[in-house]
Design an enzyme around this catalytic site. Structure first.
Site, PDB file in Angstrom:
ATOM      1  N   CYS A   1       1.108  -1.198  -0.016  1.00  0.00           N
ATOM      2  CA  CYS A   1       0.156  -0.044   0.035  1.00  0.00           C
ATOM      3  C   CYS A   1       0.927   1.151  -0.062  1.00  0.00           C
ATOM      4  CB  CYS A   1      -0.900   0.075   1.186  1.00  0.00           C
ATOM      5  SG  CYS A   1      -0.023  -0.280   2.707  1.00  0.00           S
TER       6      CYS A   1
ATOM      7  N   HIS B   1      -1.766   1.173   7.581  1.00  0.00           N
ATOM      8  CA  HIS B   1      -2.256   1.213   5.862  1.00  0.00           C
ATOM      9  C   HIS B   1      -1.805   2.580   5.495  1.00  0.00           C
ATOM     10  CE1 HIS B   1      -3.986  -0.421   2.464  1.00  0.00           C
ATOM     11  NE2 HIS B   1      -5.048   0.458   2.391  1.00  0.00           N
TER      12      HIS B   1
ATOM     13  N   ASN C   1      -8.211   4.427  -1.722  1.00  0.00           N
ATOM     14  CA  ASN C   1      -7.573   3.110  -1.265  1.00  0.00           C
ATOM     15  C   ASN C   1      -6.771   2.318  -2.522  1.00  0.00           C
ATOM     16  OD1 ASN C   1      -6.697   1.141   0.463  1.00  0.00           O
ATOM     17  ND2 ASN C   1      -8.908   0.778   1.124  1.00  0.00           N
TER      18      ASN C   1
END
Length: 334
Positions: free
Chosen positions: A132, A275, A301
């Site tokens: 990520c 994250h 995201n």
């Protein structure tokens, strides 16, 4: 009378079992799930447990709703493998590489939304890799490079996963270190020359850097300070474009579907994050007779367009929900 009650209970149990089986089969069809006989029972158990949580949440919560997605049958360990934000130092000790972004004394627009901006590349999918951080590194570079040159460019997350030894590939990293690496390397390659593969194999590969395929270079970067400060983030969004950020993902977020996300279980320690995402805008919901107006951030995201709001989600603004306002950063291109 007892016999009749037993018959009714049995009938209800059979009906529920039939519904569970129908729901499971529809879910597999909807999301193209194919499991081996050995996996089937565990996957179904994960799915049904998630379904019970969703049904309870959606009945009780009016701010945001849950829905099934490709994560609904994953184990806890598989979901954790998607998380990869790993700051190298505590937030209060970080020093910006430039002067802190000033909180300007001027009226900010009521909302900003870069999702449909011509320079915003489509939402991508990190797959079963804790990369990520590389996606949060790349999206602002793509946007700002396009904004400066007028030409859209897709850049390589895989180059960072494979080559950036200051981070840890599928085992996590952070965007500030990645930008520093890109500065020293002389740029980041275009994805057309270095495509993303770690999503399917779950690991990094041998570095194949090629300076002739560089698509963007980092001029400078820094942290949005003071933190956590929503006004500073809003100001930086206006002047610097999309901003990577980090947050603590709780189990509830995996099933996000619509609305403004919040979770009372989010940690209060600003250094608790796992994250990396990108803040691409903000706004406020319209109040209704049952739900008050809620300020929110729009978050990009890297879990594919099949998750959330076509790959995005909204999270409550102004309360540092899950620490989303503590790790905002900005980058400028050459």
């Amino acid at each position: 009378m007892k016999f009749l009650s037993a018959i009714i209970l049995l009938t209800v149990a059979v009906a529920m079992a039939d519904k569970d089986e129908d729901d499971w089969n529809f879910y597999k069809f909807q999301f193209g799930k194919k499991h081996s006989p050995k996996e089937e029972a565990n996957r179904k158990r994960n799915f049904l447990a998630r379904q019970r949580v969703m049904e309870k949440h959606n009945k009780e919560n009016k701010d945001w709703q849950m829905g099934h997605n490709k994560f609904s049958d994953l184990s806890d360990d598989e979901k954790v493998s998607l998380l990869g934000a790993k700051p190298a130092i505590r937030r209060e000790r970080l020093i910006s590489r430039e002067a802190a972004v000033p909180v300007l004394d001027r009226a900010l627009p009521a909302s900003i939304d870069y999702r449909t901006h011509k320079c915003m590349q489509p939402v991508k999918d990190q797959g079963q890799c804790g990369s990520c951080w590389s996606f949060a590194t790349i999206a602002p570079l793509e946007f700002n490079s396009c904004n400066k040159t007028g030409t859209a460019v897709a850049l390589s997350e895989q180059m960072l996963v494979d080559c950036d030894t200051t981070n840890h590939g599928c085992n996590g990293g952070m965007y500030d270190r990645a930008w520093q690496y890109i500065q020293g390397k002389g740029g980041v390659m275009k994805s057309s020359s270095y495509s993303y593969t770690s999503g399917s194999i779950g690991t990094a590969e041998t570095c194949k850097f090629d300076s002739t395929a560089v698509g963007a270079k980092v001029a400078s970067f820094g942290w949005v300070d003071p933190y956590p400060n929503p006004t500073a983030i809003m100001t930086s969004l206006q002047s610097n474009g999309p901003l990577p950020a980090a947050l603590e993902v709780l189990d509830s977020l995996y099933s996000y579907s619509t609305g403004v996300y919040s979770d009372a279980a989010c940690p209060s320690d600003v250094n608790t994050v796992n994250h990396a995402v990108v803040i691409v805008g903000y706004g406020t919901t319209t109040a209704t007779s049952t739900v008050p107006a809620t300020p929110y951030w729009i978050i990009r995201n890297s879990w594919s367009t099949g998750w959330g709001l076509s790959g995005y989600f909204m999270i409550k603004r102004g309360v540092n929900m899950c620490n989303i306002e503590s790790w905002a950063a900005y980058v400028k291109v050459v």
